[in-house]
Design an enzyme around this catalytic site. Structure first.
Site, mmCIF file in Angstrom:
data_model
loop_
_atom_site.group_PDB
_atom_site.id
_atom_site.type_symbol
_atom_site.label_atom_id
_atom_site.label_comp_id
_atom_site.label_asym_id
_atom_site.label_seq_id
_atom_site.Cartn_x
_atom_site.Cartn_y
_atom_site.Cartn_z
ATOM 1 N N GLY A 11 -84.675 -77.696 10.613
ATOM 2 C CA GLY A 11 -84.849 -76.749 9.812
ATOM 3 C C GLY A 11 -86.869 -76.818 9.621
ATOM 4 N N ILE A 16 -88.559 -72.375 4.577
ATOM 5 C CA ILE A 16 -86.999 -72.743 3.092
ATOM 6 C C ILE A 16 -87.342 -74.042 4.213
ATOM 7 C CG2 ILE A 16 -85.192 -72.938 2.736
ATOM 8 C CD1 ILE A 16 -84.994 -70.112 2.940
ATOM 9 N N ASP A 35 -86.120 -81.077 13.803
ATOM 10 C CA ASP A 35 -86.696 -79.207 13.906
ATOM 11 C C ASP A 35 -87.387 -79.466 15.495
ATOM 12 O OD1 ASP A 35 -87.596 -76.573 12.380
ATOM 13 O OD2 ASP A 35 -88.497 -76.772 14.240
ATOM 14 N N LEU A 51 -81.589 -78.121 18.302
ATOM 15 C CA LEU A 51 -80.505 -78.110 17.707
ATOM 16 C C LEU A 51 -79.490 -76.651 18.857
ATOM 17 C CD1 LEU A 51 -81.127 -78.860 14.047
ATOM 18 C CD2 LEU A 51 -80.913 -80.067 15.920
ATOM 19 N N TYR A 156 -77.066 -61.722 14.480
ATOM 20 C CA TYR A 156 -77.474 -63.030 12.867
ATOM 21 C C TYR A 156 -76.677 -62.395 11.880
ATOM 22 C CZ TYR A 156 -80.090 -64.890 9.269
ATOM 23 O OH TYR A 156 -80.486 -65.361 8.315
HETATM 24 N N1 LIG Z 1 -86.370 -65.765 5.269
HETATM 25 C C1 LIG Z 1 -85.156 -65.176 4.515
HETATM 26 O O1 LIG Z 1 -85.345 -63.901 4.593
HETATM 27 C C2 LIG Z 1 -83.714 -65.431 5.005
HETATM 28 C C3 LIG Z 1 -83.523 -64.920 4.097
HETATM 29 C C4 LIG Z 1 -81.495 -65.181 4.636
HETATM 30 C C5 LIG Z 1 -81.627 -66.521 4.596
HETATM 31 N N2 LIG Z 1 -82.716 -67.465 5.665
HETATM 32 C C6 LIG Z 1 -82.767 -68.981 6.446
HETATM 33 O O2 LIG Z 1 -83.042 -69.969 5.965
HETATM 34 C C7 LIG Z 1 -83.013 -70.442 7.172
HETATM 35 C C8 LIG Z 1 -84.371 -71.008 7.161
HETATM 36 O O3 LIG Z 1 -85.581 -69.966 7.121
HETATM 37 P P1 LIG Z 1 -86.785 -70.092 7.081
HETATM 38 O O4 LIG Z 1 -87.559 -69.001 6.512
HETATM 39 O O5 LIG Z 1 -87.407 -71.179 6.254
HETATM 40 O O6 LIG Z 1 -87.216 -69.767 8.971
HETATM 41 P P2 LIG Z 1 -88.349 -70.325 9.206
HETATM 42 O O7 LIG Z 1 -88.528 -69.637 10.718
HETATM 43 O O8 LIG Z 1 -89.620 -70.499 8.818
HETATM 44 O O9 LIG Z 1 -87.570 -71.439 9.207
HETATM 45 C C9 LIG Z 1 -86.708 -71.972 10.700
HETATM 46 C C10 LIG Z 1 -86.456 -73.520 11.127
HETATM 47 O O10 LIG Z 1 -85.984 -73.754 12.452
HETATM 48 C C11 LIG Z 1 -86.739 -74.319 13.332
HETATM 49 N N3 LIG Z 1 -85.854 -73.773 14.744
HETATM 50 C C12 LIG Z 1 -85.012 -72.596 15.132
HETATM 51 N N4 LIG Z 1 -84.615 -73.356 16.442
HETATM 52 C C13 LIG Z 1 -84.166 -74.655 16.651
HETATM 53 C C14 LIG Z 1 -84.101 -75.258 17.446
HETATM 54 N N5 LIG Z 1 -83.251 -75.131 18.663
HETATM 55 N N6 LIG Z 1 -83.637 -76.347 17.226
HETATM 56 C C15 LIG Z 1 -84.339 -77.038 15.773
HETATM 57 N N7 LIG Z 1 -85.043 -76.260 15.105
HETATM 58 C C16 LIG Z 1 -85.034 -74.597 15.267
HETATM 59 C C17 LIG Z 1 -88.446 -73.252 13.442
HETATM 60 O O11 LIG Z 1 -88.500 -74.151 14.440
HETATM 61 C C18 LIG Z 1 -88.185 -73.131 11.681
HETATM 62 O O12 LIG Z 1 -89.067 -74.424 11.967
HETATM 63 C C19 LIG Z 1 -82.344 -69.817 8.828
HETATM 64 O O13 LIG Z 1 -81.598 -70.678 8.423
HETATM 65 C C20 LIG Z 1 -82.394 -68.170 7.916
HETATM 66 O O14 LIG Z 1 -81.039 -67.883 8.801
HETATM 67 C C21 LIG Z 1 -83.966 -66.751 5.659
#
Ligand SMILES: NC(=O)c1ccc[n+]([C@@H]2O[C@H](COP(=O)([O-])OP(=O)(O)OC[C@H]3O[C@@H](n4cnc5c(N)ncnc54)[C@H](O)[C@@H]3O)[C@@H](O)[C@H]2O)c1
Length: 266
Positions: A11, A16, A35, A51, A156
């Site tokens: 990711g 994050i 990613d 993934l 989710y």
């Molecule tokens: N932002 C929030 O509010 C929040 C809260 C709780 C948990 N999370 C968790 O944090 C983690 C990161 O989220 P984020 O906020 O950085 O979101 P984001 O959308 O900015 O980043 C997610 C990343 O995952 C990658 N991704 C998605 N599908 C993919 C695949 N099939 N293969 C490879 N890569 C893939 C995307 O391209 C992206 O770069 C996630 O697991 C999310 O569930 C986020």
């Protein structure tokens, strides 16, 4: 804490994961990012990979080195594309990748799973979570959903419930514990990244705004990244199978409601 360590981070193109990769490099680690999208700013080396499927994961695994120190499972999606794909990326694919590289993690290494406050219900839904985690490998997810009467809208939170349960199970499995590899989770509350806008449509504005008002502000990727890296480092060597809430106090606030104590009343 991370000098000389090699971290594999999923990711890394956004949010994050991107911030975690950037910070890891400033702390002296080597980073191999994965990613489905190319990062705008590169942090370490990068492997493009999907993934969400067993084939995509196999292709990534084939290009990873024979030894590294930690796997940081950060890639995830919001649920907006339906439960099957969400469960594939956020849980079954994550677990499949982790199990497939377990033997490449150095003794004393670490797995850090980014879960969510959204998985808070794992205890209340334990029977379903136990059944779904009990399905091995990378299964036919539509079939698993049908067997467990999973509605499309709950993809989710369900994916994060399964991840939180599996983290605790994996921490004691021989392929990890037997080689001193710790498996932990970090659960963010709402964080200002691109996924947050999608949560507004999946979970509703009311839920997201209520969560933010409980903590005073939304988090940032910089609030989460140091905690993920701490969990990957030797400084967390006595932490295993744990879930660290990194949510500005949101879980404690929800607990006050669910368990019936009110912090306002002392
Ligand atoms: N932002 C929030 O509010 C929040 C809260 C709780 C948990 N999370 C968790 O944090 C983690 C990161 O989220 P984020 O906020 O950085 O979101 P984001 O959308 O900015 O980043 C997610 C990343 O995952 C990658 N991704 C998605 N599908 C993919 C695949 N099939 N293969 C490879 N890569 C893939 C995307 O391209 C992206 O770069 C996630 O697991 C999310 O569930 C986020």
């Amino acid at each position: 804490m991370l000098i000389g360590k090699t971290l594999v981070i999923t990711g890394v193109a956004s949010g994050i994961g991107a911030r975690t990769a950037e910070l890891a490099i400033t702390m002296g680690a080597d980073v191999i990012g994965i990613d489905i999208r190319e990062p705008v700013k590169s942090n370490g080396s990068f492997l493009a990979g999907d993934l969400s499927t067993a084939d995509g994961i196999a292709a990534v695994v084939a290009r990873l080195p024979g030894r590294f120190d930690a796997l940081l499972n950060i890639a995830g999606i919001s649920g907006s594309v339906g439960a099957a794909k969400t469960l594939a990326i956020n849980f079954y694919g994550l677990r499949h990748l982790t199990e497939n590289v377990a033997g490449r993690l150095r003794e004393g290494g670490a797995v850090v799973n980014v879960a969510s406050i959204a998985g808070y219900g794992w205890r209340a839904n334990l029977d379903r979570a136990r059944r779904m985690v009990g399905v091995p490998g990378f299964p036919d997810i539509e079939r698993v959903m049908a067997d467990n009467a999973v509605a499309n809208e709950i993809g989710y939170p369900l994916s994060k419930e399964l991840l939180l349960l599996w983290t605790q199970i994996a921490a004691h499995q021989v392929q990890f514990k037997g080689r001193g590899i710790r498996v932990n989770a970090v659960s963010p509350g709402p964080v200002e990244t691109p996924i947050l806008k999608e949560f507004r449509s999946v979970l509703g504005d009311e839920r997201v705004d209520s969560d933010i008002s409980r903590t005073g502000r939304a988090g940032t990727a910089s609030d989460i990244a140091p905690v993920v890296l701490f969990m990957a480092s030797d400084a967390a060597r006595w932490i295993n199978g744990a879930n660290i809430a990194c949510d500005g106090g949101l879980e404690a606030s929800v607990n006050a409601d669910v368990l019936g104590f009110n912090p306002q009343q002392g």
